[in-house]
Design a protein around this motif. Structure first.
Motif, PDB file in Angstrom:
ATOM      1  N   ARG A 165       0.835  -1.206   0.000  1.00  0.00           N
ATOM      2  CA  ARG A 165       0.000   0.000   0.000  1.00  0.00           C
ATOM      3  C   ARG A 165       0.868   1.254   0.000  1.00  0.00           C
ATOM      4  O   ARG A 165       0.568   2.233  -0.692  1.00  0.00           O
ATOM      5  CB  ARG A 165      -0.932  -0.021   1.214  1.00  0.00           C
ATOM      6  CG  ARG A 165      -1.911   1.124   1.240  1.00  0.00           C
ATOM      7  CD  ARG A 165      -3.048   0.880   2.197  1.00  0.00           C
ATOM      8  NE  ARG A 165      -4.018   1.956   2.152  1.00  0.00           N
ATOM      9  CZ  ARG A 165      -5.234   1.883   2.653  1.00  0.00           C
ATOM     10  NH1 ARG A 165      -5.640   0.768   3.238  1.00  0.00           N
ATOM     11  NH2 ARG A 165      -6.065   2.909   2.584  1.00  0.00           N
TER      12      ARG A 165
ATOM     13  N   PRO B 288      -6.366   1.293  -2.561  1.00  0.00           N
ATOM     14  CA  PRO B 288      -6.958  -0.014  -2.233  1.00  0.00           C
ATOM     15  C   PRO B 288      -7.634  -0.676  -3.432  1.00  0.00           C
ATOM     16  O   PRO B 288      -7.516  -1.893  -3.625  1.00  0.00           O
ATOM     17  CB  PRO B 288      -7.974   0.331  -1.133  1.00  0.00           C
ATOM     18  CG  PRO B 288      -7.445   1.583  -0.517  1.00  0.00           C
ATOM     19  CD  PRO B 288      -6.844   2.350  -1.650  1.00  0.00           C
ATOM     20  N   GLU B 289      -8.327   0.119  -4.241  1.00  0.00           N
ATOM     21  CA  GLU B 289      -9.003  -0.443  -5.414  1.00  0.00           C
ATOM     22  C   GLU B 289      -8.001  -0.981  -6.414  1.00  0.00           C
ATOM     23  O   GLU B 289      -8.215  -2.044  -7.023  1.00  0.00           O
ATOM     24  CB  GLU B 289      -9.881   0.637  -6.061  1.00  0.00           C
ATOM     25  CG  GLU B 289     -10.652   0.169  -7.281  1.00  0.00           C
ATOM     26  CD  GLU B 289      -9.877   0.356  -8.573  1.00  0.00           C
ATOM     27  OE1 GLU B 289     -10.049  -0.482  -9.501  1.00  0.00           O
ATOM     28  OE2 GLU B 289      -9.078   1.313  -8.652  1.00  0.00           O
TER      29      GLU B 289
ATOM     30  N   ALA C  45      -6.648  -4.279  -5.152  1.00  0.00           N
ATOM     31  CA  ALA C  45      -7.647  -5.334  -5.329  1.00  0.00           C
ATOM     32  C   ALA C  45      -7.754  -5.746  -6.794  1.00  0.00           C
ATOM     33  O   ALA C  45      -7.980  -6.928  -7.100  1.00  0.00           O
ATOM     34  CB  ALA C  45      -9.000  -4.853  -4.816  1.00  0.00           C
ATOM     35  N   ARG C  46      -7.566  -4.792  -7.696  1.00  0.00           N
ATOM     36  CA  ARG C  46      -7.682  -5.091  -9.124  1.00  0.00           C
ATOM     37  C   ARG C  46      -6.651  -6.114  -9.580  1.00  0.00           C
ATOM     38  O   ARG C  46      -6.895  -6.886 -10.508  1.00  0.00           O
ATOM     39  CB  ARG C  46      -7.523  -3.796  -9.936  1.00  0.00           C
ATOM     40  CG  ARG C  46      -7.755  -3.960 -11.425  1.00  0.00           C
ATOM     41  CD  ARG C  46      -7.548  -2.661 -12.150  1.00  0.00           C
ATOM     42  NE  ARG C  46      -7.836  -2.785 -13.571  1.00  0.00           N
ATOM     43  CZ  ARG C  46      -7.553  -1.851 -14.468  1.00  0.00           C
ATOM     44  NH1 ARG C  46      -7.000  -0.706 -14.088  1.00  0.00           N
ATOM     45  NH2 ARG C  46      -7.818  -2.034 -15.749  1.00  0.00           N
TER      46      ARG C  46
ATOM     47  N   GLY D  21      -5.425  -8.437  -7.551  1.00  0.00           N
ATOM     48  CA  GLY D  21      -5.520  -9.625  -6.707  1.00  0.00           C
ATOM     49  C   GLY D  21      -4.772  -9.539  -5.396  1.00  0.00           C
ATOM     50  O   GLY D  21      -4.473 -10.571  -4.782  1.00  0.00           O
TER      51      GLY D  21
ATOM     52  N   ASN E 203      -5.230  -8.321  -1.657  1.00  0.00           N
ATOM     53  CA  ASN E 203      -6.260  -7.845  -0.731  1.00  0.00           C
ATOM     54  C   ASN E 203      -5.664  -6.906   0.319  1.00  0.00           C
ATOM     55  O   ASN E 203      -4.462  -6.595   0.300  1.00  0.00           O
ATOM     56  CB  ASN E 203      -6.984  -9.027  -0.081  1.00  0.00           C
ATOM     57  CG  ASN E 203      -6.036  -9.935   0.690  1.00  0.00           C
ATOM     58  OD1 ASN E 203      -4.976  -9.499   1.149  1.00  0.00           O
ATOM     59  ND2 ASN E 203      -6.416 -11.201   0.844  1.00  0.00           N
ATOM     60  N   ALA E 204      -6.514  -6.462   1.243  1.00  0.00           N
ATOM     61  CA  ALA E 204      -6.078  -5.489   2.251  1.00  0.00           C
ATOM     62  C   ALA E 204      -4.953  -6.036   3.116  1.00  0.00           C
ATOM     63  O   ALA E 204      -4.021  -5.308   3.484  1.00  0.00           O
ATOM     64  CB  ALA E 204      -7.270  -5.085   3.112  1.00  0.00           C
ATOM     65  N   THR E 205      -5.017  -7.318   3.426  1.00  0.00           N
ATOM     66  CA  THR E 205      -3.953  -7.930   4.240  1.00  0.00           C
ATOM     67  C   THR E 205      -2.631  -7.905   3.496  1.00  0.00           C
ATOM     68  O   THR E 205      -1.582  -7.558   4.052  1.00  0.00           O
ATOM     69  CB  THR E 205      -4.332  -9.375   4.610  1.00  0.00           C
ATOM     70  OG1 THR E 205      -5.546  -9.360   5.348  1.00  0.00           O
ATOM     71  CG2 THR E 205      -3.230 -10.021   5.435  1.00  0.00           C
TER      72      THR E 205
END
Length: 299
Positions: free
Chosen positions: A91, A109-110, A113-114, A116, A118-120
């Motif tokens: 991030r 964040p998006e 995610a795009r 693959g 994730n937040a973790t």
């Protein structure tokens, strides 16, 4: 659009890239292929302004890369996924890039995610990432500024089959929206599946280029003669021309039967006679480069 014109790079007496010219049009994926040491990475580094050419030029959207204002908004580059700062989180890596490009960090964040992640995964340090995760982060970085052009060197390294399939769809979608993709990869079958055009390089020079379907669907016969001089004489008698490849085969624009009959009648020994294009991209690569191992296409 990417335009490369007569690009040459010398290191002393050695020509790493020799008079290379090609274009990558909007709405297309161009597969950039060649064996180890062919000059692919050097060419891509010159396009991206990292290596100055000895002569010739390369432009992105009509402008040399070094003259692009805020280049990340115009062209996304992934040349080495391992070059990312190992101490930052995923991030943080994208947030810093967003600030550098003058973009809202809320998109980070998006964008993770795009690809693959994730937040973790976004909170983990890059040093803890697998190679495949670094590739995904590198793609997110390259696409962060919504560029019109992507230049990617071996982006599928470290990805599992599902990840490779995902990347193929991502690049295809990008091109179908009007983007331009220059893709170097040793995964020949994946390049064959996603590319619209092919540029093949060997020894620093262009071996062939053009629309994939045209190159792979080219007619003619591939012949491997025992005595090349005798076969050349036979072709002259038949008023045919042949194009010799690095592996010793000759591509002749004729059906196999007339060549085989004429060779048998004149005592010219042919070790191999087969229709051209039957083996797809891998066969064309091996024939043009003389490489015995199709995985040797990484640099």
């Amino acid at each position: 659009m990417i335009t490369v014109e007569n690009l040459t790079k010398r290191y002393g007496a050695q020509r790493a890239v020799d008079d290379v010219s090609f274009t990558c049009e909007p709405g297309t994926v161009t597969g950039f292929l060649g064996p180890n040491g062919a000059g692919k990475s050097t060419t891509m580094r010159m396009i991206c302004g990292l290596t100055p050419p000895t002569s010739g030029s390369a432009t992105v959207s009509g402008v040399p890369y070094r003259r692009l204002g805020n280049p990340g908004r115009h062209v996304g580059v992934l040349l080495d996924a391992s070059a990312q700062h190992a101490g930052r989180t995923g991030r943080e890596t994208l947030a810093l890039a967003a600030m550098t490009m003058g973009l809202d960090t809320a998109r980070v964040p998006e964008r993770l995610a795009r690809v693959g992640l994730n937040a973790t995964a976004g909170k983990r340090r890059v040093r803890a990432y697998s190679l495949g995760m670094r590739q995904r982060l590198g793609l997110a970085y390259a696409m962060l500024g919504d560029p019109a052009v992507l230049i990617l060197d071996e982006p599928a390294n470290g990805l599992d089959p599902e990840g490779i399939f995902w990347m193929r769809g991502l690049l295809r979608e990008f091109a179908d929206r009007g983007g331009t993709v220059l893709l170097s990869s040793h995964l020949l079958r994946e390049v064959e599946a996603v590319a619209d055009r092919l540029v093949m390089i060997g020894g620093g020079r262009i071996l062939t280029q053009g629309d994939k379907d045209v190159l792979l669907g080219a007619g003619g016969t591939v012949v491997r003669p025992e005595d090349p001089a005798a076969f050349d004489a036979l072709l002259r008698r038949l008023e045919l021309t042949g194009s010799r490849s690095a592996d010793g085969t000759v591509l002749v624009q004729s059906e196999p039967a007339p060549i085989a009959r004429a060779a048998a009648a004149t005592g010219v020994v042919l070790l191999e006679v087969r229709p051209a294009g039957a083996g797809g991209l891998e066969e064309m690569f091996l024939r043009l480069t003389g490489t015995t191992d199709p995985t040797e296409v990484t640099r």
